[in-house]
Design an enzyme around this catalytic site. Sequence first.
Site, PDB file in Angstrom:
ATOM      1  N   GLU A 111     -24.936  69.174  37.583  1.00  0.00           N
ATOM      2  CA  GLU A 111     -23.697  69.942  37.707  1.00  0.00           C
ATOM      3  C   GLU A 111     -22.919  69.405  38.907  1.00  0.00           C
ATOM      4  OE1 GLU A 111     -22.066  72.240  36.042  1.00  0.00           O
ATOM      5  OE2 GLU A 111     -23.525  73.114  34.631  1.00  0.00           O
ATOM      6  N   HIS A 131     -21.255  66.572  28.968  1.00  0.00           N
ATOM      7  CA  HIS A 131     -21.550  67.781  28.191  1.00  0.00           C
ATOM      8  C   HIS A 131     -20.680  67.832  26.930  1.00  0.00           C
ATOM      9  CE1 HIS A 131     -22.599  72.360  28.533  1.00  0.00           C
ATOM     10  NE2 HIS A 131     -23.211  71.766  27.522  1.00  0.00           N
TER      11      HIS A 131
END
Length: 232
Positions: free
Chosen positions: A83, A125
């Site tokens: 992340e 993603h």
Amino acid sequence: MISPNFDERPAPPDMIVLHYTEIDEAASRSWLCNPASRVSCHYLLREDGGWEVLVPEDKRAWHAGVSGWEGVGQINSRSIGIEIVNAGHRPAPTPFPRVQIDSVIALVADIRSRWRIHRAQVVGHSDIAPGRKIDPGEAFPWDALAAAGEAIHVPPATTDAPFNEADFRDAARTAGYWTDPIDGKQPELSALIDATQRRHTPAQVGSAPTGALTETLKLFAHARAAALLEPL
Ligand SMILES: [Zn+2]
């Protein structure tokens, strides 16, 4: 801080998935470590380039959700999730500081060398969850990662060829994208177009697809296939 949101992996990881947080560092850490959120990732990479472990790499973090790549679902089982702290689309994609990208490159290189993961298996993603996720977004510099040897990037193709759905689907499938049903689910055509534009022709996001998108996917697929043959 270590997140409680993980379980056991069925096999070692062979992919790396890049995300942006869309919220600030403190809120991200808190959310990713909150048992109620049921989400997590292996690394939180700050804007200053520092990173911290939230879930050990040999455990399965919960960052990908419903996802598919190369005809296989449940990408959490086979990936390491990073992340990257970034405000995301608010409303326009937020640039990533160079110092942060240098750290992404260093971390990806380190993970790849330890787990022997191909650079062709470093994805966003949005690549694995078309229609559901748009991170790390059009501002993410895939060309910089590719220049460092840590991902694949091809410049957008130029051709006046018209868009052909069957050709596009074939090219997307060959490039690794989720085009056919997995566990009874598959992305809509429009979602697949959006995801591939976002990664490969970011200036075209929101525009009608063209034959140039398909050609770009063919170039990407070719580059990936070649990279998958490289020794690790
Ligand atoms: Zn994400």
